[in-house]
Motif scaffolding. Structure first.
Motif, mmCIF file in Angstrom:
data_model
loop_
_atom_site.group_PDB
_atom_site.id
_atom_site.type_symbol
_atom_site.label_atom_id
_atom_site.label_comp_id
_atom_site.label_asym_id
_atom_site.label_seq_id
_atom_site.Cartn_x
_atom_site.Cartn_y
_atom_site.Cartn_z
ATOM 1 N N THR A 136 1.548 4.685 -8.426
ATOM 2 C CA THR A 136 0.763 3.527 -8.848
ATOM 3 C C THR A 136 -0.037 3.823 -10.120
ATOM 4 O OG1 THR A 136 -1.182 4.141 -7.519
ATOM 5 C CG2 THR A 136 0.510 2.803 -6.431
ATOM 6 N N GLN A 137 -0.084 5.113 -10.531
ATOM 7 C CA GLN A 137 -0.928 5.491 -11.661
ATOM 8 C C GLN A 137 -0.189 6.257 -12.754
ATOM 9 O OE1 GLN A 137 -4.827 7.085 -10.464
ATOM 10 N NE2 GLN A 137 -4.286 6.659 -8.345
ATOM 11 N N TRP B 174 1.111 7.049 -3.932
ATOM 12 C CA TRP B 174 -0.181 6.813 -4.581
ATOM 13 C C TRP B 174 -0.088 7.195 -6.068
ATOM 14 C CZ3 TRP B 174 -5.380 9.582 -2.923
ATOM 15 C CH2 TRP B 174 -6.455 8.919 -3.532
ATOM 16 N N ALA C 192 3.003 10.036 1.044
ATOM 17 C CA ALA C 192 1.824 9.213 0.778
ATOM 18 C C ALA C 192 1.218 9.552 -0.588
ATOM 19 C CB ALA C 192 0.784 9.423 1.884
ATOM 20 N N PRO D 89 0.834 -1.208 0.000
ATOM 21 C CA PRO D 89 0.000 0.000 0.000
ATOM 22 C C PRO D 89 0.869 1.258 0.000
ATOM 23 C CG PRO D 89 -0.820 -1.584 1.598
ATOM 24 C CD PRO D 89 0.497 -2.110 1.120
ATOM 25 N N PRO D 90 0.497 2.279 -0.780
ATOM 26 C CA PRO D 90 1.327 3.490 -0.871
ATOM 27 C C PRO D 90 1.653 4.118 0.478
ATOM 28 C CG PRO D 90 -0.369 3.515 -2.558
ATOM 29 C CD PRO D 90 -0.672 2.333 -1.675
ATOM 30 N N LEU E 275 -1.602 13.778 -8.434
ATOM 31 C CA LEU E 275 -1.167 13.313 -7.122
ATOM 32 C C LEU E 275 0.300 13.667 -6.874
ATOM 33 C CD1 LEU E 275 -2.940 9.835 -7.043
ATOM 34 C CD2 LEU E 275 -3.443 11.780 -5.556
#
Length: 350
Positions: free
Chosen positions: A96-97, A93, A89, A31-32, A159
């Motif tokens: 991941t994108q 996140w 954080a 998880p980020p 982000l």
């Protein structure tokens, strides 16, 4: 600007730039928020060991330097919240994108955020080359954040930009405590941010990854966040906030080179256009020269220094010329002219 003065900020940029594609490798199923916590834990624990070693060698004098005046503590707490908790954080996140190369280059926007806050909120002076350089970096960031063939801004890019805003706030708040021991400041940020992010991620249901991933994450955190932040604080002390942010904008270029070496991905034409704009912005920053007659007001503080034109004071015991030392000292009124930047001795009104 001399190479010696710029070297801490450039070294910080190299370490942080390398950490982004390496973190991209580690994102995987972690998880980020948990990965951000592990990166900062590695930073805090690693620097903590460095401090223990320094205390063992230097004794009471080193321990005395590892304190923070009470009136400066709110600045550090704010820096930890924005830069140590929210920023990492959001970056994890975003990773991941979006691609590692795009995220690395987009991190140049941190320098823009840092400078704008320094100019608008903290009234740091802004010369023409610095402003033009920042505009070029902004243009490159906008070009990168637009989805190829799409009509909306990439969520992953937004982000990363949000993380840059958090770090811009963090950098300006950290400037307020930059006269203190840089390793101690970075260690406090790493430990507190790492513990908070890791605990929150586990409370939300995250599972610790394998021991190998934990170890790798903490090693990357020690180098890319811990040592990098320590050098960045030294840069804030000598260059001021906006200029340090400008030199730190080199970081994504290091990250891009490493990213391409890892994934062998072919960059799109827009990527090279964005890179050219950002390189132009960095070049304009490096060309800046700021010189005028200025007056130093009476001031008392404690930091590591040598006896130069700004440090002419008496000692109870003889100090060898050119020897760096640390103690509380007072600056009297001084008016002179020389090239300078908004370091801890040149924070005057223009």
């Amino acid at each position: 600007m001399s190479v010696r003065a710029a070297s801490p900020a450039l070294a910080a940029a190299l370490l942080f730039g390398a950490s982004t594609p390496l973190a991209k490798l580690l994102v995987g199923d972690t998880p980020p928020l948990l990965l951000a916590g592990l990166l900062y834990l590695g930073s805090g624990i690693g620097l903590g060991l460095v401090l223990l070693l320094r205390v063992a060698v230097g004794g009471a004098e080193v321990r005395k330097a590892m304190t923070l005046p009470r009136h400066e503590r709110p600045w550090l707490i704010g820096a930890i919240f924005f830069g140590g908790m929210l920023g990492p954080a959001l970056l994890m996140w975003g990773l991941t994108q979006t691609s590692g190369a795009t995220a690395s280059l987009l991190l140049n926007v941190e320098g823009v955020m840092t400078a704008v806050i320094a100019w608008v909120v903290f009234k740091e002076n802004a010369d023409r080359n610095v402003v033009l350089g920042m505009l070029a970096i902004v243009a490159g960031g906008v070009l990168l954040s637009w989805e190829p063939g799409g009509t909306a801004v990439s969520t992953g890019a937004l982000l990363v930009v949000a993380a840059c805003l958090c770090w811009g706030i963090d950098n300006n708040l950290t400037r307020k405590v930059s006269t203190n021991d840089a390793t101690f400041i970075a260690c406090c940020k790493g430990l507190l941010a790492g513990l908070c992010n890791t605990a929150l991620a586990l409370a939300l249901g995250g599972d610790l990854p394998s021991l190998g991933t934990v170890s790798a994450s903490m090693a990357v955190g020690f180098l890319g966040y811990g040592l990098s932040l320590t050098l960045f604080v030294v840069g804030l002390r000598t260059l001021g906030t906006a200029r340090t942010g400008a030199y730190f904008s080199v970081a994504p270029l290091f990250g891009v080179v490493i990213s391409f070496a890892i994934w062998r991905e072919a960059p799109a034409p827009a990527f090279w256009c964005a890179a050219a704009l950002m390189i132009l912005g960095i070049w304009l920053h490096l060309r800046e020269r700021h010189e005028h007659e200025h007056t130093h007001l009476p001031m008392e503080h404690n930091h590591r220094h040598v006896h130069d034109e700004h440090h002419q004071h008496e000692h109870a015991h003889a100090v060898k010329d050119g020897k760096a030392h640390s103690h509380s000292h007072r600056h009297e009124v001084l008016t002179h002219r020389h090239p300078h930047y908004p370091d801890i001795h040149h924070r005057h009104v223009h």
